[in-house]
Design a protein around this motif. Structure first.
Motif, PDB file in Angstrom:
ATOM      1  N   ALA A  25      -2.556  16.640 -21.457  1.00  0.00           N
ATOM      2  CA  ALA A  25      -2.634  17.501 -22.542  1.00  0.00           C
ATOM      3  C   ALA A  25      -1.309  18.263 -22.998  1.00  0.00           C
ATOM      4  O   ALA A  25      -1.191  18.702 -24.276  1.00  0.00           O
ATOM      5  CB  ALA A  25      -3.722  18.764 -21.899  1.00  0.00           C
ATOM      6  N   LEU A  26      -0.555  18.629 -21.956  1.00  0.00           N
ATOM      7  CA  LEU A  26       0.821  19.370 -22.372  1.00  0.00           C
ATOM      8  C   LEU A  26       1.577  18.322 -23.122  1.00  0.00           C
ATOM      9  O   LEU A  26       2.349  18.761 -23.960  1.00  0.00           O
ATOM     10  CB  LEU A  26       1.448  19.641 -20.849  1.00  0.00           C
ATOM     11  N   ARG A  27       1.632  17.206 -22.688  1.00  0.00           N
ATOM     12  CA  ARG A  27       2.540  16.206 -23.467  1.00  0.00           C
ATOM     13  C   ARG A  27       1.942  16.003 -25.070  1.00  0.00           C
ATOM     14  O   ARG A  27       2.773  15.892 -26.086  1.00  0.00           O
ATOM     15  CB  ARG A  27       2.519  14.543 -22.801  1.00  0.00           C
ATOM     16  N   MET A  28       0.631  15.731 -25.302  1.00  0.00           N
ATOM     17  CA  MET A  28       0.029  15.240 -26.587  1.00  0.00           C
ATOM     18  C   MET A  28       0.142  17.018 -27.427  1.00  0.00           C
ATOM     19  O   MET A  28       0.099  16.714 -28.490  1.00  0.00           O
ATOM     20  CB  MET A  28      -1.320  15.180 -26.430  1.00  0.00           C
ATOM     21  N   ALA A  29       0.139  17.972 -26.652  1.00  0.00           N
ATOM     22  CA  ALA A  29       0.161  19.000 -27.476  1.00  0.00           C
ATOM     23  C   ALA A  29       1.210  19.267 -28.166  1.00  0.00           C
ATOM     24  O   ALA A  29       1.386  20.023 -29.428  1.00  0.00           O
ATOM     25  CB  ALA A  29      -0.105  20.546 -26.401  1.00  0.00           C
ATOM     26  N   GLY A  30       2.264  18.745 -27.517  1.00  0.00           N
ATOM     27  CA  GLY A  30       3.790  18.989 -28.148  1.00  0.00           C
ATOM     28  C   GLY A  30       3.786  18.069 -29.483  1.00  0.00           C
ATOM     29  O   GLY A  30       4.665  18.275 -30.235  1.00  0.00           O
ATOM     30  N   LEU A  31       3.039  16.977 -29.485  1.00  0.00           N
ATOM     31  CA  LEU A  31       2.737  16.109 -30.987  1.00  0.00           C
ATOM     32  C   LEU A  31       1.908  16.758 -31.832  1.00  0.00           C
ATOM     33  O   LEU A  31       2.162  17.042 -32.871  1.00  0.00           O
ATOM     34  CB  LEU A  31       2.444  14.863 -30.214  1.00  0.00           C
ATOM     35  N   LEU A  86      11.621  10.310 -16.684  1.00  0.00           N
ATOM     36  CA  LEU A  86      12.560   9.882 -17.700  1.00  0.00           C
ATOM     37  C   LEU A  86      11.895  10.059 -19.063  1.00  0.00           C
ATOM     38  O   LEU A  86      12.613  10.663 -19.824  1.00  0.00           O
ATOM     39  CB  LEU A  86      13.115   8.586 -17.389  1.00  0.00           C
ATOM     40  N   GLY A  87      10.578   9.652 -19.255  1.00  0.00           N
ATOM     41  CA  GLY A  87       9.975   9.786 -20.549  1.00  0.00           C
ATOM     42  C   GLY A  87       9.967  11.211 -21.052  1.00  0.00           C
ATOM     43  O   GLY A  87      10.146  11.535 -21.901  1.00  0.00           O
ATOM     44  N   LEU A  88       9.368  12.249 -19.843  1.00  0.00           N
ATOM     45  CA  LEU A  88       9.354  13.518 -20.247  1.00  0.00           C
ATOM     46  C   LEU A  88      10.962  14.208 -20.833  1.00  0.00           C
ATOM     47  O   LEU A  88      10.836  15.005 -21.473  1.00  0.00           O
ATOM     48  CB  LEU A  88       8.753  14.296 -19.080  1.00  0.00           C
ATOM     49  N   ILE A 119       5.369   7.518 -22.562  1.00  0.00           N
ATOM     50  CA  ILE A 119       4.687   7.295 -21.057  1.00  0.00           C
ATOM     51  C   ILE A 119       3.170   7.060 -20.836  1.00  0.00           C
ATOM     52  O   ILE A 119       2.640   7.003 -19.743  1.00  0.00           O
ATOM     53  CB  ILE A 119       4.937   8.682 -20.276  1.00  0.00           C
ATOM     54  N   ALA A 120       2.653   6.894 -22.210  1.00  0.00           N
ATOM     55  CA  ALA A 120       1.148   6.761 -22.171  1.00  0.00           C
ATOM     56  C   ALA A 120       0.685   5.623 -21.247  1.00  0.00           C
ATOM     57  O   ALA A 120      -0.165   5.948 -20.408  1.00  0.00           O
ATOM     58  CB  ALA A 120       0.717   6.548 -23.540  1.00  0.00           C
ATOM     59  N   SER A 121       1.226   4.377 -21.518  1.00  0.00           N
ATOM     60  CA  SER A 121       1.019   3.333 -20.692  1.00  0.00           C
ATOM     61  C   SER A 121       1.248   3.389 -19.169  1.00  0.00           C
ATOM     62  O   SER A 121       0.476   3.108 -18.532  1.00  0.00           O
ATOM     63  CB  SER A 121       1.698   2.136 -21.293  1.00  0.00           C
ATOM     64  N   THR A 122       2.495   4.197 -18.836  1.00  0.00           N
ATOM     65  CA  THR A 122       2.659   4.432 -17.599  1.00  0.00           C
ATOM     66  C   THR A 122       1.955   5.352 -16.823  1.00  0.00           C
ATOM     67  O   THR A 122       1.475   5.291 -15.802  1.00  0.00           O
ATOM     68  CB  THR A 122       4.174   5.027 -17.396  1.00  0.00           C
ATOM     69  N   VAL A 123       1.274   6.376 -17.480  1.00  0.00           N
ATOM     70  CA  VAL A 123       0.453   7.372 -16.991  1.00  0.00           C
ATOM     71  C   VAL A 123      -0.933   6.576 -16.703  1.00  0.00           C
ATOM     72  O   VAL A 123      -1.482   6.890 -15.796  1.00  0.00           O
ATOM     73  CB  VAL A 123       0.424   8.579 -18.094  1.00  0.00           C
ATOM     74  N   MET A 124      -1.245   6.024 -17.463  1.00  0.00           N
ATOM     75  CA  MET A 124      -2.521   5.304 -17.445  1.00  0.00           C
ATOM     76  C   MET A 124      -2.599   4.113 -16.138  1.00  0.00           C
ATOM     77  O   MET A 124      -3.348   4.144 -15.490  1.00  0.00           O
ATOM     78  CB  MET A 124      -2.883   4.270 -18.881  1.00  0.00           C
TER      79      MET A 124
END
Length: 456
Positions: A25-31, A86-88, A119-124
């Motif tokens: 949620a935090l990551r996607m809100a930024g986009l 790293l991604g963040l 990082i989407a694939s790594t989080v999944m």
């Protein structure tokens, strides 16, 4: 070693589900917060043009598509959390670059850097590592809901915060959210002690090429490409239409919020009815038709804020339904042992769609105005409807991955599993010590499969 089936999420899975949902949620809100405002506040930047603002909106999609699979591969070598950090960090750096930029070119560069923190694939993959196969769908559902809520909230907060902070301030806020996300990873997200089987989370080039020949999966890949192309295209023109209708930028949330809330209320019953009636294809095409209708209405709309609100509501009903349905269909149709590769192709198609949507909408807007953008998206949606007529979604199908010790006769075990009632397909990956089963839930008895694995 055998899978033990337990009902409900255990404490680690609950913590993983909540914390990863918060991270997403935090990551996607930024986009998402940038989508409804970049075309408006970007006009204050040097070098502004619809072409470049469209590229800035979609640039993250190009680099996301390029880096998703490499980042997932790296996470297998050095661990999930280091790659997420790293991604963040890269995402935060891109946000800072955009915040300091005084030209649209600098903002586009910052957006491209944001996308490199893929990082989407790594989080999944981490979500899969933290959950048992029988509970994995629930964990993924938490993450899916968080993305949907983040999208809805960002459409409302983006215009409000941009009016208070300006475009530069919004990018600084997004950088701060990335740092908060890093704290969530460090202090809240559990450490995974066991990795999920590689076929559940990984993609490689050989598998991807094979899946590109799978007619049903290709239909879904085309669908998510079109869906995100149309979404980014919409946000190149919709903020300008709201301005033309006399609604100030800081008030756009007054249209976005009701549209999103009503769309969620209408979308959920559609999902339930489609599942109960086993008519997923029909409702799927109906949802695409709502996107098509919204774009057709944009062609005839003449400055009515109410009509723009109705258009957005129709669009979001269709978009949210399809966004919820597509990943489930991919998981359902993916060959056993190739779910990771299938989702890799799917994610790449999604982010490429975002890039093509933003950049093509900007170019078309310069060449022919809003009408050219609408006819482009209408054409692609008509193609999607035709492509979807050949969908053959499987209902009542579930996948299992059973961990096994080194069996004396793996071929014999596989043969016995393949003839169990309800087994559609069985694949053994010896290097993973894993058997993948795709089964009909009404006919399959997991206990019988587990007995065979124990005996082996």
């Amino acid at each position: 070693m055998v899978v033990v089936v337990e009902e409900g999420l255990n404490p680690t899975e609950k913590r993983g589900a909540y914390s990863l949902a918060l991270l997403f949620a935090l990551r996607m809100a930024g986009l998402f917060m940038l989508m409804p405002v970049l075309v408006i506040y970007g006009q204050q930047l040097n070098g502004f043009s619809p072409l470049w603002v469209g590229f800035a909106i979609g640039a993250y999609g190009l680099t996301q598509a390029m880096f998703q699979i490499p980042m997932g591969w790296l996470s297998d070598r050095v661990g999930r959390k280091p790659v997420i950090f790293l991604g963040l960090a890269i995402f935060a750096l891109g946000s800072v670059v955009a915040a300091l930029a005084d030209s649209i070119y600098g903002v586009a560069l910052g957006r491209a850097l944001q996308g490199m923190g893929a990082i989407a694939s790594t989080v999944m993959a981490l979500a899969a590592d933290l959950s048992r196969e029988t509970q994995r769908a629930k964990v993924m559902a938490f993450i899916g809901v968080s993305i949907g809520l983040s999208f809805a909230g960002s459409l409302v907060l983006g215009p409000v915060l941009s009016a208070l902070l300006g475009l530069s301030g919004l990018f600084w806020l997004i950088a701060a959210l990335a740092i908060v996300a890093m704290l969530v990873v460090h202090f809240i997200v559990p450490n995974a002690e066991v990795k999920a089987p590689r076929g559940e989370v990984n993609a490689n080039s050989e598998q991807m090429l094979k899946l590109l020949k799978h007619p049903q999966l290709v239909r879904l890949d085309w669908g998510v490409f079109t869906l995100h192309l149309v979404l980014t295209g919409l946000f190149v023109i919709m903020p300008l239409r709201l301005l033309d209708a006399g609604l100030a930028a800081e008030q756009h949330w007054q249209v976005y919020l009701p549209a999103v809330l009503v769309s969620f209320v209408l979308m959920v019953p559609l999902l339930i009815i489609a599942a109960k009636r086993n008519q997923q294809r029909g409702y799927f095409i109906f949802a695409i038709s709502l996107l098509l209708l919204a774009n057709v209405l944009l062609l005839v709309e003449h400055g009515s804020i109410w009509l723009l609100g109705i258009i957005l509501t129709l669009f979001f009903v269709g978009f949210n339904y399809l966004e919820a349905s597509l990943p489930a269909l991919i998981s359902n149709l993916a060959p056993p042992g190739n779910k990771g590769a299938a989702l890799g192709v799917f994610s790449t198609s999604q982010f490429l769609g975002a890039f093509v949507g933003g950049s093509s909408a900007g170019a078309l807007y310069m060449a022919g105005g809003m009408v050219a953008v609408c006819w482009f998206t209408i054409s692609l949606l008509l193609i999607w409807i035709l492509v979807s007529l050949g969908m053959r979604a499987q209902s009542g199908i579930k996948s299992y991955s059973l961990a096994i010790s080194s069996a004396d006769k793996p071929a014999s075990l596989l043969a016995k599993l393949q003839v169990l009632p309800g087994v559609v397909e069985a694949v053994m990956i010896a290097s993973d010590h894993t058997v993948y089963l795709k089964v009909k839930t009404k006919e399959f008895e997991l206990a019988r499969a587990l007995d065979l694995v124990r005996a082996a």
